[in-house]
Design a protein around this motif. Structure first.
Motif, PDB file in Angstrom:
ATOM      1  N   LEU A   1      86.498 -38.608  46.861  1.00 19.73           N
ATOM      2  CA  LEU A   1      87.711 -39.327  47.400  1.00 19.73           C
ATOM      3  C   LEU A   1      88.372 -39.320  46.202  1.00 19.73           C
ATOM      4  CD1 LEU A   1      86.089 -42.589  48.671  1.00 19.73           C
ATOM      5  CD2 LEU A   1      86.548 -40.691  49.839  1.00 19.73           C
ATOM      6  N   GLU A   2      89.673 -38.784  46.562  1.00 19.32           N
ATOM      7  CA  GLU A   2      90.871 -38.648  45.644  1.00 19.32           C
ATOM      8  C   GLU A   2      92.067 -39.589  46.080  1.00 19.32           C
ATOM      9  OE1 GLU A   2      90.025 -34.341  43.165  1.00 19.32           O
ATOM     10  OE2 GLU A   2      90.631 -34.311  45.367  1.00 19.32           O
ATOM     11  N   LYS A   3      93.072 -39.809  45.383  1.00 21.31           N
ATOM     12  CA  LYS A   3      94.222 -40.672  45.956  1.00 21.31           C
ATOM     13  C   LYS A   3      94.613 -39.696  46.982  1.00 21.31           C
ATOM     14  CE  LYS A   3      94.316 -43.637  42.128  1.00 21.31           C
ATOM     15  NZ  LYS A   3      94.462 -43.513  40.843  1.00 21.31           N
ATOM     16  N   GLN A   4      94.806 -38.527  47.073  1.00 27.52           N
ATOM     17  CA  GLN A   4      95.438 -37.650  48.069  1.00 27.52           C
ATOM     18  C   GLN A   4      94.652 -37.351  49.293  1.00 27.52           C
ATOM     19  OE1 GLN A   4      98.296 -37.862  47.368  1.00 27.52           O
ATOM     20  NE2 GLN A   4      98.295 -38.111  45.134  1.00 27.52           N
ATOM     21  N   GLY A   5      93.383 -37.196  49.157  1.00 21.91           N
ATOM     22  CA  GLY A   5      92.554 -37.050  50.091  1.00 21.91           C
ATOM     23  C   GLY A   5      91.155 -37.249  49.969  1.00 21.91           C
ATOM     24  N   LYS A   6      90.244 -36.337  50.970  1.00 17.75           N
ATOM     25  CA  LYS A   6      88.824 -36.477  50.759  1.00 17.75           C
ATOM     26  C   LYS A   6      88.321 -34.876  51.109  1.00 17.75           C
ATOM     27  CE  LYS A   6      88.114 -40.717  53.613  1.00 17.75           C
ATOM     28  NZ  LYS A   6      89.384 -40.646  54.488  1.00 17.75           N
ATOM     29  N   LYS A   7      87.301 -34.879  50.147  1.00 23.76           N
ATOM     30  CA  LYS A   7      86.383 -33.480  50.357  1.00 23.76           C
ATOM     31  C   LYS A   7      84.947 -33.838  50.771  1.00 23.76           C
ATOM     32  CE  LYS A   7      88.862 -30.569  47.242  1.00 23.76           C
ATOM     33  NZ  LYS A   7      89.278 -31.130  45.956  1.00 23.76           N
ATOM     34  N   ALA A   8      84.610 -33.072  51.874  1.00 17.84           N
ATOM     35  CA  ALA A   8      83.343 -33.533  52.423  1.00 17.84           C
ATOM     36  C   ALA A   8      82.228 -32.278  52.216  1.00 17.84           C
ATOM     37  CB  ALA A   8      83.125 -33.832  53.891  1.00 17.84           C
ATOM     38  N   LYS A   9      81.154 -32.522  51.656  1.00 17.26           N
ATOM     39  CA  LYS A   9      80.387 -31.650  51.661  1.00 17.26           C
ATOM     40  C   LYS A   9      78.872 -31.677  52.218  1.00 17.26           C
ATOM     41  CE  LYS A   9      81.687 -29.450  47.113  1.00 17.26           C
ATOM     42  NZ  LYS A   9      81.388 -29.361  45.733  1.00 17.26           N
ATOM     43  N   ILE A  10      78.283 -30.641  52.483  1.00 21.54           N
ATOM     44  CA  ILE A  10      76.895 -30.644  53.087  1.00 21.54           C
ATOM     45  C   ILE A  10      76.161 -29.604  52.193  1.00 21.54           C
ATOM     46  CG2 ILE A  10      75.298 -30.368  55.020  1.00 21.54           C
ATOM     47  CD1 ILE A  10      78.249 -30.868  56.702  1.00 21.54           C
ATOM     48  N   ASP A  11      75.028 -30.023  51.682  1.00 19.42           N
ATOM     49  CA  ASP A  11      74.193 -29.163  50.877  1.00 19.42           C
ATOM     50  C   ASP A  11      75.012 -28.391  49.882  1.00 19.42           C
ATOM     51  OD1 ASP A  11      71.855 -30.291  51.979  1.00 19.42           O
ATOM     52  OD2 ASP A  11      71.796 -28.773  53.687  1.00 19.42           O
ATOM     53  N   ASP A  12      76.086 -29.093  49.262  1.00 26.77           N
ATOM     54  CA  ASP A  12      76.995 -28.541  48.206  1.00 26.77           C
ATOM     55  C   ASP A  12      77.884 -27.588  48.663  1.00 26.77           C
ATOM     56  OD1 ASP A  12      76.960 -29.710  45.928  1.00 26.77           O
ATOM     57  OD2 ASP A  12      75.099 -29.007  45.293  1.00 26.77           O
ATOM     58  N   LYS A  13      77.954 -27.425  50.209  1.00 25.62           N
ATOM     59  CA  LYS A  13      78.856 -26.546  50.677  1.00 25.62           C
ATOM     60  C   LYS A  13      80.085 -27.223  51.022  1.00 25.62           C
ATOM     61  CE  LYS A  13      76.138 -22.639  51.978  1.00 25.62           C
ATOM     62  NZ  LYS A  13      74.874 -23.187  52.301  1.00 25.62           N
ATOM     63  N   LEU A  14      81.432 -27.040  51.087  1.00 23.45           N
ATOM     64  CA  LEU A  14      82.618 -27.580  51.679  1.00 23.45           C
ATOM     65  C   LEU A  14      82.218 -27.802  53.217  1.00 23.45           C
ATOM     66  CD1 LEU A  14      84.636 -28.801  49.930  1.00 23.45           C
ATOM     67  CD2 LEU A  14      85.972 -26.973  50.295  1.00 23.45           C
ATOM     68  N   ALA A  15      82.396 -28.892  53.942  1.00 26.31           N
ATOM     69  CA  ALA A  15      82.232 -28.815  55.323  1.00 26.31           C
ATOM     70  C   ALA A  15      83.768 -28.546  55.839  1.00 26.31           C
ATOM     71  CB  ALA A  15      81.779 -30.109  55.744  1.00 26.31           C
ATOM     72  N   THR A  16      83.814 -27.547  56.747  1.00 25.99           N
ATOM     73  CA  THR A  16      85.203 -27.270  57.192  1.00 25.99           C
ATOM     74  C   THR A  16      85.700 -27.861  58.443  1.00 25.99           C
ATOM     75  OG1 THR A  16      84.367 -25.243  57.428  1.00 25.99           O
ATOM     76  CG2 THR A  16      85.741 -25.205  55.600  1.00 25.99           C
ATOM     77  N   ARG A  17      84.377 -27.736  59.288  1.00 30.64           N
ATOM     78  CA  ARG A  17      84.396 -28.095  60.619  1.00 30.64           C
ATOM     79  C   ARG A  17      83.956 -29.805  60.803  1.00 30.64           C
ATOM     80  NH1 ARG A  17      82.546 -24.425  64.769  1.00 30.64           N
ATOM     81  NH2 ARG A  17      80.922 -26.159  64.930  1.00 30.64           N
ATOM     82  N   VAL A  18      84.645 -30.419  61.488  1.00 33.37           N
ATOM     83  CA  VAL A  18      84.345 -31.939  61.787  1.00 33.37           C
ATOM     84  C   VAL A  18      82.899 -31.980  62.375  1.00 33.37           C
ATOM     85  CG1 VAL A  18      84.664 -33.905  63.273  1.00 33.37           C
ATOM     86  CG2 VAL A  18      86.546 -32.633  62.104  1.00 33.37           C
ATOM     87  N   ASP A  19      82.486 -31.280  63.296  1.00 33.24           N
ATOM     88  CA  ASP A  19      80.959 -31.457  63.753  1.00 33.24           C
ATOM     89  C   ASP A  19      80.011 -30.930  62.955  1.00 33.24           C
ATOM     90  OD1 ASP A  19      82.613 -29.394  64.789  1.00 33.24           O
ATOM     91  OD2 ASP A  19      81.705 -28.933  66.388  1.00 33.24           O
ATOM     92  N   ASP A  20      80.092 -30.275  61.890  1.00 32.72           N
ATOM     93  CA  ASP A  20      79.040 -30.008  60.755  1.00 32.72           C
ATOM     94  C   ASP A  20      78.912 -31.025  60.211  1.00 32.72           C
ATOM     95  OD1 ASP A  20      79.104 -27.363  61.376  1.00 32.72           O
ATOM     96  OD2 ASP A  20      80.476 -26.753  59.798  1.00 32.72           O
ATOM     97  N   PHE A  21      79.698 -32.064  59.852  1.00 35.29           N
ATOM     98  CA  PHE A  21      79.438 -33.145  58.856  1.00 35.29           C
ATOM     99  C   PHE A  21      79.024 -34.308  59.721  1.00 35.29           C
ATOM    100  CE2 PHE A  21      80.842 -36.901  56.365  1.00 35.29           C
ATOM    101  CZ  PHE A  21      80.229 -36.364  55.271  1.00 35.29           C
ATOM    102  N   PHE A  22      79.860 -34.724  60.910  1.00 34.00           N
ATOM    103  CA  PHE A  22      79.344 -35.931  61.623  1.00 34.00           C
ATOM    104  C   PHE A  22      77.996 -35.596  62.401  1.00 34.00           C
ATOM    105  CE2 PHE A  22      83.896 -36.520  61.410  1.00 34.00           C
ATOM    106  CZ  PHE A  22      84.033 -37.565  60.683  1.00 34.00           C
ATOM    107  N   GLY A  23      77.301 -36.724  62.650  1.00 33.22           N
ATOM    108  CA  GLY A  23      75.867 -36.454  63.368  1.00 33.22           C
ATOM    109  C   GLY A  23      74.670 -36.293  62.310  1.00 33.22           C
ATOM    110  N   ASN A  24      75.044 -36.168  60.887  1.00 33.98           N
ATOM    111  CA  ASN A  24      74.036 -36.169  59.989  1.00 33.98           C
ATOM    112  C   ASN A  24      73.596 -37.636  59.768  1.00 33.98           C
ATOM    113  OD1 ASN A  24      73.739 -33.460  59.396  1.00 33.98           O
ATOM    114  ND2 ASN A  24      75.902 -33.502  58.507  1.00 33.98           N
TER     115      ASN A  24
END
Ligand code: ATP
Length: 364
Positions: free
Chosen positions: A87-110
């Motif tokens: 979490l940064e002041k300007q936004g969020k970066k999500a990672k799964i297994d150290d790879k940047l999650a680019t699609r919503v459905d990759d991240f959610f549901g875990n």
């Protein structure tokens, strides 16, 4: 589905925290203002990318820090994954297994969570926006496509409102057409979720109350004729929008659509909002949460993780015990916050991991 590790850095007052939760009941106890709710908020964030307090990123980052990190190891169907949010002041970066999650459905549901906080009891009594917010989050958990449909609707709504605000006489019809189309998607998905919940709600309410009161849950569309809706949803919305066009032009805003709809909670055929006692309202929300848990468990063939924030202050001993009995019967992981350990009606069970929280640290 469970959280097997949690690591926080510069998250609110939890500056540096590592936790290995147990598989079943995890109870966080301590005085007020020590960081118990913050801990639940971090887990909720990891699951939904949103704060349940509607907090902005800048509020989630420890005062004086530049960023916060929320990291978890989760296990689903015996597959372990590392998920993290920077979490940064300007936004969020999500990672799964150290790879940047680019699609919503990759991240959610875990990690699926169901949250139960004292504020949610207010959902029965309070204004419709509380119920809509609850509904949107609940629908999204089981229907990931809902988020796309909802965002598409909101985007069109904003553009239509901008046009209404500008006072421009032309061009509204095009936006109205698009709005109606997008609105149908949102309403149908919300209604489908309610249809599933309705089937479970009565059973849990009867279990909690121990009487033969009946409960209802219904989607209530603002200003849309229900007979027309059943025949042709899009046309019913167009008709309602047309009928309110003069009002919309006057008020410079869209007054028909899912952003104005409501979730109706009924008890014995009457609005729970006006006629249910406080105890009945509590039982209602509790039954609703149980139904939500059951439905998620069916959708994913795995129960969600439950986050219970300070519920002992809201539920009396009997409801508390009912809830714990319901949870004991399910293979689900639970995170509970409370000011004192013995407030939680768990009785004799060896499935409890207790953590004392003081000044943002786990002290035992
Ligand atoms: N961004 C932040 N940076 C540092 N501390 C913060 C930040 N945001 C909130 N806090 C602190 O977190 C504390 C509140 O923590 P939390 O709400 O988790 O308390 P709690 O243990 O759940 O208490 P209660 O039992 O009263 O609900 C407050 O002391 C507040 O000042």
């Amino acid at each position: 589905m469970r959280l097997i590790k949690l690591k926080l850095a510069s998250f609110r007052n939890l500056k540096n925290l590592e936790l290995t939760p147990g598989d079943k009941f995890n109870v966080f106890y301590g005085n007020n203002g020590q960081g118990k709710t913050n801990l639940l908020e971090s887990i909720y964030l990891l699951a939904t990318m949103k704060s349940f307090k509607q907090a902005k990123n800048s509020e989630l980052i420890t005062f004086g820090s530049e960023f916060a990190l929320v990291k978890g190891a989760v296990e689903r169907d015996r597959v372990r994954r590392e998920i993290s949010l920077l979490l940064e002041k300007q936004g969020k970066k999500a990672k799964i297994d150290d790879k940047l999650a680019t699609r919503v459905d990759d991240f959610f549901g875990n990690l699926n969570v169901v949250l139960f906080t004292p504020e949610e009891i207010a959902m029965v009594r309070g204004g419709p926006e509380l119920r809509r917010r609850y509904l949107d989050r609940a629908v999204f958990t089981c229907d990931i496509g809902y988020l796309t449909a909802y965002h598409a609707y909101v985007k069109i709504l904003k553009q239509r409102n901008a046009l209404l605000k500008s006072g421009e006489a032309f061009g509204l019809d095009t936006w109205t057409e698009q709005l109606a189309q997008a609105a149908v998607q949102v309403v149908e998905r919300r209604s489908a979720w309610i249809g599933e919940i309705e089937k479970l709600l009565q059973r849990f309410y009867s279990e909690i109350s121990g009487n033969d009161e009946t409960v209802q849950i219904e989607y209530r569309q603002h200003a849309v004729d229900q007979k027309n809706w059943e025949k042709d949803p899009r046309q019913a919305l167009l008709d309602a929008l047309k009928a309110h066009e003069a009002e919309e032009r006057r008020r410079c805003t869209t007054v028909v659509g899912p952003h104005r709809d409501d979730l109706h909670f009924g008890l014995n055929g009457r609005a729970a909002r006006h006629f249910a006692s406080q105890g009945q309202q509590r039982s209602y929300v509790l039954a609703l949460k149980m139904a939500e848990i059951e439905y998620i468990a069916r959708c994913f063939e795995a129960p969600p993780v439950l986050l219970l924030d300070d519920m002992t202050s809201e539920l009396d001993r009997e409801r508390n015990e009912n809830l714990m009995e319901f949870l004991k019967k399910r293979q689900m992981q639970v995170f509970i916050t409370t000011t004192a350990l013995d407030n939680v009606a768990l009785g004799a069970t060896d499935q409890v991991s207790a953590f004392r929280i003081s000044a943002g640290k786990i002290t035992n």
